[in-house]
Design a protein around this motif. Structure first.
Motif, PDB file in Angstrom:
ATOM      1  N   TYR A 237       0.918  -1.117  -0.002  1.00 38.99           N
ATOM      2  CA  TYR A 237      -0.053  -0.217   0.035  1.00 38.99           C
ATOM      3  C   TYR A 237       1.009   1.052  -0.075  1.00 38.99           C
ATOM      4  O   TYR A 237       1.738   1.268   0.782  1.00 38.99           O
ATOM      5  N   ILE A 238       0.635   2.063  -1.114  1.00 39.57           N
ATOM      6  CA  ILE A 238       1.631   3.414  -1.020  1.00 39.57           C
ATOM      7  C   ILE A 238       0.569   4.510  -0.653  1.00 39.57           C
ATOM      8  O   ILE A 238      -0.314   4.901  -1.155  1.00 39.57           O
ATOM      9  N   MET A 239       1.018   5.306   0.410  1.00 39.76           N
ATOM     10  CA  MET A 239       0.256   6.400   0.964  1.00 39.76           C
ATOM     11  C   MET A 239       1.193   7.623   0.818  1.00 39.76           C
ATOM     12  O   MET A 239       1.910   7.932   1.470  1.00 39.76           O
ATOM     13  N   ASN A 240       0.989   8.351  -0.686  1.00 33.77           N
ATOM     14  CA  ASN A 240       2.108   9.124  -0.710  1.00 33.77           C
ATOM     15  C   ASN A 240       1.494  10.701  -0.817  1.00 33.77           C
ATOM     16  O   ASN A 240       1.955  11.449  -1.356  1.00 33.77           O
ATOM     17  N   LEU A 241       0.617  10.956   0.377  1.00 34.90           N
ATOM     18  CA  LEU A 241       0.288  12.432   0.485  1.00 34.90           C
ATOM     19  C   LEU A 241       0.654  12.665   1.798  1.00 34.90           C
ATOM     20  O   LEU A 241       0.251  12.330   2.833  1.00 34.90           O
ATOM     21  N   PRO A 242       1.947  13.179   2.043  1.00 33.24           N
ATOM     22  CA  PRO A 242       2.789  13.425   3.434  1.00 33.24           C
ATOM     23  C   PRO A 242       2.164  14.447   4.353  1.00 33.24           C
ATOM     24  O   PRO A 242       2.174  14.117   5.358  1.00 33.24           O
ATOM     25  N   ALA A 243       1.265  15.199   3.585  1.00 33.55           N
ATOM     26  CA  ALA A 243       0.749  16.055   4.661  1.00 33.55           C
ATOM     27  C   ALA A 243      -0.441  15.292   5.524  1.00 33.55           C
ATOM     28  O   ALA A 243      -0.637  15.851   6.798  1.00 33.55           O
ATOM     29  N   SER A 244      -1.019  14.325   5.258  1.00 29.95           N
ATOM     30  CA  SER A 244      -2.087  13.643   6.112  1.00 29.95           C
ATOM     31  C   SER A 244      -2.088  12.100   5.869  1.00 29.95           C
ATOM     32  O   SER A 244      -2.901  11.386   6.436  1.00 29.95           O
ATOM     33  N   ALA A 245      -1.083  11.500   5.273  1.00 34.16           N
ATOM     34  CA  ALA A 245      -0.888  10.148   4.985  1.00 34.16           C
ATOM     35  C   ALA A 245      -1.071   9.423   6.326  1.00 34.16           C
ATOM     36  O   ALA A 245      -1.830   8.410   6.735  1.00 34.16           O
ATOM     37  N   THR A 246      -0.268   9.751   7.539  1.00 38.51           N
ATOM     38  CA  THR A 246      -0.364   8.967   8.399  1.00 38.51           C
ATOM     39  C   THR A 246      -1.567   8.867   9.366  1.00 38.51           C
ATOM     40  O   THR A 246      -1.887   8.218  10.123  1.00 38.51           O
ATOM     41  N   SER A 247      -2.475   9.787   9.153  1.00 35.85           N
ATOM     42  CA  SER A 247      -3.782   9.938   9.720  1.00 35.85           C
ATOM     43  C   SER A 247      -4.716   8.527   9.332  1.00 35.85           C
ATOM     44  O   SER A 247      -5.848   8.458   9.933  1.00 35.85           O
ATOM     45  N   PHE A 248      -4.455   8.132   8.254  1.00 30.32           N
ATOM     46  CA  PHE A 248      -4.950   6.974   7.879  1.00 30.32           C
ATOM     47  C   PHE A 248      -4.542   5.563   8.095  1.00 30.32           C
ATOM     48  O   PHE A 248      -5.315   4.435   7.662  1.00 30.32           O
ATOM     49  N   LEU A 249      -3.578   5.470   8.766  1.00 27.73           N
ATOM     50  CA  LEU A 249      -3.206   4.306   9.343  1.00 27.73           C
ATOM     51  C   LEU A 249      -3.681   3.415  10.206  1.00 27.73           C
ATOM     52  O   LEU A 249      -3.695   2.095  10.049  1.00 27.73           O
ATOM     53  N   LYS A 250      -4.748   4.105  11.207  1.00 24.24           N
ATOM     54  CA  LYS A 250      -5.590   3.391  11.817  1.00 24.24           C
ATOM     55  C   LYS A 250      -6.434   2.530  11.128  1.00 24.24           C
ATOM     56  O   LYS A 250      -7.040   1.720  11.559  1.00 24.24           O
ATOM     57  N   GLU A 251      -6.675   2.887   9.809  1.00 22.23           N
ATOM     58  CA  GLU A 251      -7.746   2.292   9.123  1.00 22.23           C
ATOM     59  C   GLU A 251      -7.352   0.823   8.978  1.00 22.23           C
ATOM     60  O   GLU A 251      -8.213   0.025   8.625  1.00 22.23           O
ATOM     61  N   PHE A 252      -6.083   0.627   9.001  1.00 21.19           N
ATOM     62  CA  PHE A 252      -5.689  -0.779   8.477  1.00 21.19           C
ATOM     63  C   PHE A 252      -5.723  -1.592   9.777  1.00 21.19           C
ATOM     64  O   PHE A 252      -5.887  -3.146   9.567  1.00 21.19           O
ATOM     65  N   ASN A 253      -6.073  -1.280  10.920  1.00 16.71           N
ATOM     66  CA  ASN A 253      -6.429  -1.913  12.129  1.00 16.71           C
ATOM     67  C   ASN A 253      -7.810  -2.739  11.961  1.00 16.71           C
ATOM     68  O   ASN A 253      -7.999  -3.708  12.576  1.00 16.71           O
ATOM     69  N   LYS A 254      -8.746  -2.280  11.087  1.00 11.14           N
ATOM     70  CA  LYS A 254      -9.872  -2.754  11.110  1.00 11.14           C
ATOM     71  C   LYS A 254      -9.948  -3.918  10.173  1.00 11.14           C
ATOM     72  O   LYS A 254     -11.009  -4.568   9.600  1.00 11.14           O
ATOM     73  N   LEU A 255      -8.699  -4.224   9.168  1.00 10.94           N
ATOM     74  CA  LEU A 255      -8.850  -5.260   8.261  1.00 10.94           C
ATOM     75  C   LEU A 255      -8.144  -6.469   8.730  1.00 10.94           C
ATOM     76  O   LEU A 255      -7.237  -6.511   9.760  1.00 10.94           O
ATOM     77  N   THR A 256      -8.501  -7.665   8.079  1.00 10.63           N
ATOM     78  CA  THR A 256      -7.904  -8.878   8.064  1.00 10.63           C
ATOM     79  C   THR A 256      -7.128  -9.450   6.988  1.00 10.63           C
ATOM     80  O   THR A 256      -7.559  -9.457   5.734  1.00 10.63           O
ATOM     81  N   PHE A 257      -5.787  -9.655   7.062  1.00 11.73           N
ATOM     82  CA  PHE A 257      -4.903 -10.229   6.187  1.00 11.73           C
ATOM     83  C   PHE A 257      -4.322 -11.564   6.538  1.00 11.73           C
ATOM     84  O   PHE A 257      -3.717 -11.720   7.413  1.00 11.73           O
ATOM     85  N   ILE A 263       3.569  -1.533   3.840  1.00 15.41           N
ATOM     86  CA  ILE A 263       2.868   0.070   4.027  1.00 15.41           C
ATOM     87  C   ILE A 263       4.024   0.914   3.574  1.00 15.41           C
ATOM     88  O   ILE A 263       4.935   1.016   4.221  1.00 15.41           O
ATOM     89  N   HIS A 264       3.709   1.722   2.731  1.00 15.38           N
ATOM     90  CA  HIS A 264       4.796   2.724   2.386  1.00 15.38           C
ATOM     91  C   HIS A 264       4.181   4.103   2.573  1.00 15.38           C
ATOM     92  O   HIS A 264       3.373   4.486   1.904  1.00 15.38           O
ATOM     93  N   CYS A 265       4.566   4.732   3.679  1.00 11.50           N
ATOM     94  CA  CYS A 265       3.749   5.897   4.346  1.00 11.50           C
ATOM     95  C   CYS A 265       4.856   7.054   4.050  1.00 11.50           C
ATOM     96  O   CYS A 265       5.690   7.156   4.719  1.00 11.50           O
ATOM     97  N   TYR A 266       4.418   8.116   3.400  1.00  9.89           N
ATOM     98  CA  TYR A 266       5.117   9.339   3.289  1.00  9.89           C
ATOM     99  C   TYR A 266       4.672  10.364   4.445  1.00  9.89           C
ATOM    100  O   TYR A 266       3.395  10.390   4.709  1.00  9.89           O
ATOM    101  N   LEU A 267       5.392  11.022   4.796  1.00  9.38           N
ATOM    102  CA  LEU A 267       5.250  12.013   5.861  1.00  9.38           C
ATOM    103  C   LEU A 267       6.168  13.224   5.829  1.00  9.38           C
ATOM    104  O   LEU A 267       7.367  12.847   5.541  1.00  9.38           O
ATOM    105  N   PHE A 268       5.806  14.446   6.386  1.00 10.05           N
ATOM    106  CA  PHE A 268       6.800  15.520   6.586  1.00 10.05           C
ATOM    107  C   PHE A 268       7.258  15.433   8.083  1.00 10.05           C
ATOM    108  O   PHE A 268       6.199  15.229   8.991  1.00 10.05           O
TER     109      PHE A 268
END
Length: 316
Positions: A237-257, A263-268
């Motif tokens: 999963y590539i999350m390449n909006l550094p201004a807010s990508a980290t705010s969506f990480l908790k959404e993965f806690n709701k999934l089962t794999f 995860i490639h998370c971009y951030l400032f």
């Protein structure tokens, strides 16, 4: 020997004596050189245009960028400072006059769209033409760069990451990650909330093929992503909006794999900061195993852009 100089005293006396010892005749010729506008480089012309107490405007090259100017096709894109406001029209006209291939000069304004994260543009010279065509990694991208986010400085970062993964793309924009990955015969699902980015992503897919695209909120896309593939799961999963990508990480806690993806998370973050800790704080979980933190570029004196790559913890 002829030496052209306006003042004979500026010529080193020791050199003059050496020449005379070797019986070399020396003659001084005073000359006047007239420098016309055509003789000036782009930098020199801009320096002469602006007062000495105002910050210089950096130059640019036709493909790529130098300093704070980016050229896309026949357009020059500038990041001018507030102190340049009185001179921006003249700066724009000068760039067109000094660079015959350019027909449009725009300036990125400070105002940024808070939802879709692109900068407003103002035309400062030439004709209004925001449609651009860019070639990157043998892929063709078309977009209106006044309505979507595109940064040519990230070309090497796009290649670095694409070289490492198979399917999966989040915050795809107009496809700088998704389309090169698709061209490698990866299975790519690309999402962007901005309708304009989605429109050009679709167009770019037709030009380059291989990608499935979505126009959804990132939370919704993450929630539904596990249902897109029937007999397999995403590797990345590539999350390449550094201004807010980290705010969506908790959404993965709701999934089962069955097989936790990377995860490639971009951030400032501040320079020399513990980027892993910033991601963990947003994720709400400790990240175990191998974590790779890559510095992408500097965006301010004490602010860098990073890519934090890690495999989702098995506990999720």
């Amino acid at each position: 020997m002829h030496y052209n100089n306006k003042d004979e005293k500026e010529f080193p006396e020791s050199v003059l004596e050496q020449l005379r010892k070797n019986d070399i005749e020396c003659n001084f010729i005073k000359s006047e050189v007239v420098i016309k506008f055509d003789n000036l480089t782009n930098d020199q012309a801009l320096d002469m245009l602006l007062p000495s107490d105002i910050a210089r405007v950096k130059s640019f090259e036709r493909i790529g960028h130098i300093g704070n100017v980016i050229l896309t096709s026949k357009r020059a894109h500038l990041n001018l400072l507030p102190e340049h406001d009185l001179y921006k029209k003249e700066i724009g006209r000068l760039i067109i006059e000094k660079n015959p291939g350019i027909r449009t000069v725009v300036n990125k304004m400070d105002k940024i769209d808070t939802t879709f994260r692109f900068f407003a543009m103002e035309l400062i010279a030439g004709e209004y033409d925001m449609l651009a065509k860019v070639k990157e990694e043998n892929c063709i991208f078309e977009f209106d760069f006044s309505k979507v986010y595109w940064n040519s400085r990230l070309q090497h970062e796009h290649k670095r990451l694409v070289d490492t993964f198979k399917p999966g793309d989040l915050f795809a924009g107009v496809g700088p990650f998704a389309i090169p990955a698709g061209k490698k015969e990866c299975i790519v699902y690309a999402n962007d909330l901005n309708p304009e980015s989605f429109k050009y992503l679709q167009r770019n897919i037709k030009l380059n093929k291989f990608v499935h695209c979505f126009n959804m909120d990132a939370k919704e896309f993450i929630a539904e992503s596990t249902g897109y593939l029937t007999n397999s799961e995403f590797d990345h999963y590539i999350m390449n909006l550094p201004a807010s990508a980290t705010s969506f990480l908790k959404e993965f806690n709701k999934l089962t794999f069955a097989k936790p993806p990377t995860i490639h998370c971009y951030l400032f973050a501040p320079k020399n900061s513990q980027d892993k800790e910033i991601v963990e704080e947003s994720y709400g979980k400790e990240i175990t195993g191998e974590v790779s933190v890559h510095q992408v570029r500097s965006v301010a004196p004490n602010k860098d852009m990073f890519c934090c790559s890690f495999r989702m913890p098995k506990s999720v």
